[in-house]
Enzyme design. Structure first.
Site, short mmCIF file in Angstrom:
data_model
loop_
_atom_site.label_atom_id
_atom_site.label_comp_id
_atom_site.label_asym_id
_atom_site.label_seq_id
_atom_site.Cartn_x
_atom_site.Cartn_y
_atom_site.Cartn_z
N HIS A 125 0.73 -1.13 0.09
CA HIS A 125 0.03 -0.04 0.02
C HIS A 125 1.04 1.21 0.09
O HIS A 125 0.54 2.36 0.12
CB HIS A 125 -0.93 -0.03 1.24
CG HIS A 125 -2.04 -0.96 0.98
ND1 HIS A 125 -1.93 -2.33 1.21
CD2 HIS A 125 -3.33 -0.63 0.39
CE1 HIS A 125 -3.18 -2.78 0.72
NE2 HIS A 125 -4.15 -1.97 0.43
N TRP B 59 -6.34 -7.11 -8.41
CA TRP B 59 -5.96 -6.60 -7.09
C TRP B 59 -6.33 -7.63 -5.96
O TRP B 59 -5.60 -7.73 -5.05
CB TRP B 59 -6.61 -5.14 -6.88
CG TRP B 59 -6.17 -4.59 -5.66
CD1 TRP B 59 -7.07 -4.44 -4.64
CD2 TRP B 59 -4.88 -4.12 -5.21
NE1 TRP B 59 -6.40 -4.00 -3.67
CE2 TRP B 59 -5.17 -3.57 -4.12
CE3 TRP B 59 -3.52 -3.94 -5.76
CZ2 TRP B 59 -3.87 -2.84 -3.11
CZ3 TRP B 59 -2.43 -3.40 -5.11
CH2 TRP B 59 -2.87 -3.07 -3.89
#
Length: 107
Positions: free
Chosen positions: A22, A75
């Site tokens: 992230h 994802w």
């Protein structure tokens, strides 16, 4: 605009790797999330617990649109190596029950 919270849990030992993933989320994922009506998404971590704050036009519609998007599918498959589960409410939904917001209290 809707604001809601989600709770998920990491697979033990993946905390650092999850945060590295992230550090820079795929730009094409952000594009498809915006297209689905998601305006912002923040994540906080406490140990293995993740708390998400999502701001969107319509969460259910966004989730339905993303379910068919190949970028989001990639994802989700990629992140499945880190995320153990998303917590569900008794009715089977993912958003946490809202209890209180300071700015919404009038007196």
């Amino acid at each position: 605009m809707t604001r809601l919270a989600l709770h998920s849990r990491l697979i033990p030992g993946t905390e650092e790797a999850y945060e590295l993933e992230h550090a820079r989320v795929w730009p094409e994922l952000i594009t498809v999330m915006n297209r689905a009506g998601i305006r912002d998404w923040s994540i906080w971590r406490s140990g293995r617990d993740l708390f998400h704050l999502v701001e969107c036009d319509d969460y259910e519609a966004a989730v339905a649109q993303l379910a068919n998007d190949p970028v989001d599918q990639r994802w989700q498959a990629h992140m499945s190596q880190f995320v153990e589960s998303f917590a569900k409410n008794p009715d089977g939904t993912h958003p946490l029950n809202h209890v209180w917001t300071m700015s919404e209290q009038t007196d």
